[in-house]
Design an enzyme around this catalytic site. Structure first.
Site, PDB file in Angstrom:
ATOM      1  N   GLU A 159       0.816  -1.225   0.000  1.00  0.00           N
ATOM      2  CA  GLU A 159       0.000   0.000   0.000  1.00  0.00           C
ATOM      3  C   GLU A 159       0.849   1.274   0.000  1.00  0.00           C
ATOM      4  O   GLU A 159       0.652   2.164   0.841  1.00  0.00           O
ATOM      5  CB  GLU A 159      -0.973  -0.001   1.190  1.00  0.00           C
ATOM      6  CG  GLU A 159      -1.963  -1.136   1.110  1.00  0.00           C
ATOM      7  CD  GLU A 159      -3.069  -1.073   2.156  1.00  0.00           C
ATOM      8  OE1 GLU A 159      -3.018  -0.235   3.068  1.00  0.00           O
ATOM      9  OE2 GLU A 159      -4.012  -1.882   2.047  1.00  0.00           O
ATOM     10  N   GLU A 166      -5.410  -8.474  -0.263  1.00  0.00           N
ATOM     11  CA  GLU A 166      -6.137  -8.209   0.994  1.00  0.00           C
ATOM     12  C   GLU A 166      -7.591  -8.019   0.616  1.00  0.00           C
ATOM     13  O   GLU A 166      -7.911  -7.109  -0.165  1.00  0.00           O
ATOM     14  CB  GLU A 166      -5.619  -6.952   1.708  1.00  0.00           C
ATOM     15  CG  GLU A 166      -4.245  -7.153   2.321  1.00  0.00           C
ATOM     16  CD  GLU A 166      -3.782  -5.965   3.165  1.00  0.00           C
ATOM     17  OE1 GLU A 166      -4.642  -5.261   3.757  1.00  0.00           O
ATOM     18  OE2 GLU A 166      -2.559  -5.738   3.209  1.00  0.00           O
TER      19      GLU A 166
END
Ligand code: AHR
Length: 502
Positions: free
Chosen positions: A170, A291
């Protein structure tokens, strides 16, 4: 309500890779410490890992586990987790202490015991391309260099042979330690990928895409990053979590999250295809949804436990963080996401349910105590066991329902087909029973299994009541026919298996 579902084995979307059903363990909260690892627990093995947890993970047949983060990754030095001296560090990502008791060797040992591969991640926050390449060398190079011989001295003679590597986590998020712009990350990831692959040409690499479509940089981030890295990587990663979209807690909206998830995947795929065209590349970029899950960050009347506050228990080890107790509505929403992964099997080739133990997880433990399987454990287990072979495009003809994500099916389906066997997954998102005429079009089929997860929408499992929401087997009809009629209970997730007559 009546629906017709068309299932035709000629409508192949793509191969369902087993790696789509991976999971994730991050050094945070009670995932590692007081989760998988609890040396003082009566069921701990000689390495300190809980045997009851390992049994539950093994029974799931999780193919791959992403490690060690997550946001934690971006401040982590893998060298802290090898050898005898394990420094205690501040983990700035989650405001916790990292004792490094569990590191590379311990985690890879755990993964071997549960029968899962490790999907290793390299730090792109405080870490350098050199750190990443040396980690590949430490894990995968046979011997004869300072770094590979260090691994051998640390007790592991044979290489770990880790195949899949994530280049950071991320990196578009301002919450990330040393977040980067798309240009900065794209350049750094490309150089890192080159070095990692020069160490081991057989590894596969995952580059960070947009962490969420809520980011202002989405989807330009994905385009820019791929423009730098397209030739060096195999997968573009995406992450997605759902909660109730607003304070009205509208269940229909929540259960329709799959509509939004589908649009996200398709936009990321289109962005990757733009770069493919721009580069005149022959390669089709695969997507790793590494995720995905339901994640509630706010307490609500029907929610018993969220523990999202990371200032709680600052600088401690194994505090409750990101713990959600999941109810049936959560399991149905999560099952919808699983169906969406199947329905995008042509592009999504890897995935990680985030996470596996205690932290937004299907498996929940108490320190010194028992373990329970949350509601979301069951759709996950059903998908791992039955969503294999190829994905078929199903068509549902029936009334639609409105949601904040647009109109969507009242009955949402996905279908896997392998060796004459169909596994049809169907979610009834409504408060009424739904009748479905299943039309197999090409061949007569015999129903061999019918398993459903249903109950009260806000019921959940816990240590005191571990089986409130568990799958129930329903008698399957035996006749081979092209048309079958099934009744799906209100708010349910059903697995229907059918076999072609030989
Ligand atoms: O899974 C919990 C967190 O969610 C991860 O650390 C991060 O990657 C994401 O934002």
């Amino acid at each position: 309500m009546k629906n017709t579902v068309i299932i035709n084995k000629e409508f192949v979307l793509g191969a369902i890779e087993k790696d789509v059903w991976g999971s994730f363990i991050e050094h945070m909260g009670r995932a590692v410490y007081d989760g998988i690892y609890e040396p003082a627990h009566p069921l701990a093995d000689e390495q300190g890992f809980r045997k009851d947890v390992m049994d539950a993970v093994r029974a799931l047949h999780v193919p791959k586990v992403r490690y060690p983060g997550g946001n934690f990754l971006s401040g982590y030095d893998w060298r802290d987790g090898i050898g005898k001296d394990r420094p205690v560090r501040l983990d700035l990502a989650w405001g916790q202490l990292e004792t490094n008791e569990v590191g590379l060797h311990e985690f890879c040992g755990w993964a071997e015991k549960v029968g899962a591969e490790v999907m290793m991640s390299v730090n792109m926050g405080t870490g350098t391309p050199k750190d990443a390449a040396q980690l590949v060398e430490y894990c995968n190079h046979e011997k004869g260099t300072a770094i590979s011989d260090l691994r051998r001295r640390n007790g592991r003679e044979k290489p770990f042979g880790i195949k899949t590597w994530c280049i950071g986590n991320e990196m578009d998020g301002d919450w990330q330690i040393c977040a980067l712009t798309a240009e900065e990350y794209g350049r750094k990831a490309a150089e890192t990928a080159k070095m990692m692959r020069w160490v081991d040409k057989d590894i596969e690499l995952v580059v960070c895409g947009s962490s969420t479509p809520d980011q202002k940089t989405y989807p330009a981030w994905d385009r820019i990053v791929l423009q730098h890295t397209y030739d060096y990587v195999d997968y573009l990663s995406m992450h997605r979590y759902y909660t109730y979209p607003d304070d009205t807690q509208n269940v229909g909206d929540f259960l329709s999250s799959h509509t939004d998830f589908d649009a996200f995947i398709k936009t990321v795929a289109a962005t990757a295809d733009y770069v493919k065209g721009y580069k005149r590349s022959k390669k089709r970029m695969k997507i790793s949804v590494d995720e995905w899950n339901v994640w509630h960050t706010k307490p609500a009347p029907n929610r018993v436990d969220v523990h999202n506050d990371c200032d709680e228990a600052r600088w401690t080890v194994g505090a409750r963080r990101l713990e959600n107790i999941y109810d049936l509505a959560d399991a149905l929403t999560m099952a919808g996401m699983a169906c969406t992964l199947i329905n995008n099997a042509d592009r999504v080739k890897m995935g990680c349910l985030a996470q596996l133990v205690n932290v937004i997880a299907p498996i929940f433990t108490e320190v010194g105590g028992g373990m329970s399987k949350q509601t979301i454990y069951y759709p996950y287990a059903m998908a791992i066991a039955h969503a294999k072979g190829v994905a078929l495009r199903t068509v549902v003809c029936g009334e639609k329902m409105e949601s904040c994500y647009g109109d969507s099916e009242k009955v949402y389906t996905a279908c896997a087909y392998e060796d004459g066997t169909y596994a049809l997954f169907a979610i009834n998102k409504t408060a009424e029973e739904q009748i479905c005429d299943l039309d197999f079009q090409v061949t007569p089929v015999r129903m061999t299994e019918r398993t459903q997860l249903t109950g009260k929408l806000h019921d959940y499992n816990c240590l005191e009541a571990p089986e409130r929401i568990v799958p129930q087997k329903v008698a399957a009809e035996g006749k081979a026919e092209r048309l079958h009629t099934v009744r799906l209970p209100a708010y349910s997730f059903t697995l229907l298996c059918f076999a072609e007559e030989k």
